[in-house]
Scaffold this motif. Sequence first.
Motif, PDB file in Angstrom:
ATOM      1  N   VAL A 262       0.837  -1.203   0.000  1.00  0.00           N
ATOM      2  CA  VAL A 262       0.000   0.000   0.000  1.00  0.00           C
ATOM      3  C   VAL A 262       0.873   1.255   0.000  1.00  0.00           C
ATOM      4  N   VAL A 263       1.853   1.270   0.895  1.00  0.00           N
ATOM      5  CA  VAL A 263       2.747   2.431   0.965  1.00  0.00           C
ATOM      6  C   VAL A 263       3.548   2.568  -0.322  1.00  0.00           C
ATOM      7  N   SER A 268       4.749   5.428  -5.159  1.00  0.00           N
ATOM      8  CA  SER A 268       4.920   5.320  -6.609  1.00  0.00           C
ATOM      9  C   SER A 268       3.991   6.282  -7.340  1.00  0.00           C
ATOM     10  N   GLY A 269       2.780   6.447  -6.822  1.00  0.00           N
ATOM     11  CA  GLY A 269       1.861   7.397  -7.437  1.00  0.00           C
ATOM     12  C   GLY A 269       2.386   8.824  -7.382  1.00  0.00           C
ATOM     13  N   ARG A 299      -3.547   4.782  -5.372  1.00  0.00           N
ATOM     14  CA  ARG A 299      -2.966   3.439  -5.394  1.00  0.00           C
ATOM     15  C   ARG A 299      -2.821   2.867  -6.793  1.00  0.00           C
ATOM     16  N   TYR A 300      -3.565   3.318  -7.732  1.00  0.00           N
ATOM     17  CA  TYR A 300      -3.540   2.716  -9.067  1.00  0.00           C
ATOM     18  C   TYR A 300      -3.943   3.752 -10.100  1.00  0.00           C
ATOM     19  N   TYR A 311      -8.721  -1.292 -16.875  1.00  0.00           N
ATOM     20  CA  TYR A 311      -7.659  -1.955 -16.135  1.00  0.00           C
ATOM     21  C   TYR A 311      -7.235  -1.069 -14.971  1.00  0.00           C
ATOM     22  N   LEU A 312      -7.228  -1.638 -13.767  1.00  0.00           N
ATOM     23  CA  LEU A 312      -6.739  -0.938 -12.585  1.00  0.00           C
ATOM     24  C   LEU A 312      -5.328  -1.450 -12.309  1.00  0.00           C
ATOM     25  N   ILE A 313      -4.338  -0.680 -12.724  1.00  0.00           N
ATOM     26  CA  ILE A 313      -2.940  -1.105 -12.644  1.00  0.00           C
ATOM     27  C   ILE A 313      -2.295  -0.423 -11.448  1.00  0.00           C
TER      28      ILE A 313
END
Length: 462
Positions: A262-263, A268-269, A299-300, A311-313
């Motif tokens: 999650v972190v 990354s986002g 998160r995605y 698509y949830l990447i």
Amino acid sequence: MNGAENTDPIPLDFNSMARSLEVWASAHMFTWPVLAQAAILVAIIFAAFVAQRWINSPFDRLIQRTAHNRIINRPLARLRLVVPALVATPVVWIVYASAQSLALPGEVFRIAATLLTAWVIIRLATSLIRQPGWASLVATVVWGIAALALLGLLGPFYVLLDSVAFSAGEFRISLLGIVNSIIVFGLFILAANFLIRLAEDRMARLEGVSAAARVLIVKILRIALVIAATIVALTSLGVDLTAIAIFSGAVGVGVGFGLQKVVSNLLSGILLLLDRSLKPGDVIEVGDAYGWIEKMGARYITVATRDGKEYLIPNEDIITQQVINWSYSNRAIRIRIGVGISYRSDVRKAMDLMAEAASAQPRVLSDEAHKPQVRLIKFGDSSVDLELRIWVLDPEKGMMNVTSDIRLAIWDAFHANGIEFPFPQRDLHISSAKGLEDLVQRLEKAGDAGSPDPTGSGRSNE
């Protein structure tokens, strides 16, 4: 809330409270005038819900007709939410006025009319909230508080909530404090959502701010406002924030072990927004997913395809895997279309026809830098292999459709101009085979004798 000096909860005598409530109900509620007024109110409300069936249909038609005019359409849509109350409120007020003029009891009518009026006003005001769930919750809570105030029960209810309490160390936590904290937190969240939407609308009009920067600013603003709302809610509850510092250390260790993904996705986002490698609207390809970025979340990212799939990447996969961005620095992309022609065909004429077929397509770029080009790739076993190279500026609209249209145009142009499509051809040369010489001799003798029978069976041609 209160300090350590008030740690013991106030004892409640439920028996005495029940007796007092019973006496009050017998004196004020279970009387014939009150029961008669209640029966009339039930009949009015029932009639209002029945009338709603006839009112909703013309209301819906009027809303559809004014869909183009947001100034009129939105108030009409909000009024539809309170049609029963709108019907019942004036009727109850008229009944109350009639009872007053006839010197009949009408206190119940007055209270009901006041509560209905308050419900209409509060429901219309909260309909400005875009989330229907939040709007209904806020309307119910505010109307409940207003109803208690109108009935004169807000003070006793306040004391009752404050009486239900328990001690936690040096602090006294009551039900009233918890309710206040929840209300404060909810109000802060609503205000935060309003500010975020306002910021999004404002930044959408700024030409110098990129899409990735807008998403990053909104994300940071949302996190900051949620943290502020949480701190204010805990402070109103009476929790010492210095004590949370020690607890947050233990939570941080747990996050490090149990919530790594999650972190990682959250960080990354943020990195994706900072390095501007991706932005909403970009056409990307990640593994089997090909489409355009519709939304960049915490998160995605959401990649929408022309098939209706989304698509949830995870953001971490975008950072660690190879990603093809078809529109990173330039939205124009090149497509290659292979075509084979027969060796008997005019190659130069075929190349001209292919270029003309591509230029006739509206999505194909035809400026000097992106003009369709045809190249002779190789001389194959059965065909002369050509390759058409085109540029398109809108990859999100798909590439298979434009290549299909061009192939159909080439098919028609080739057939109209005598250009042949090849097919596999093979020449077979037999140098030697066992028994072949004997078969040749028999055929020769059969030819001299006038018999078509090469097997020597003795049958004639009669």
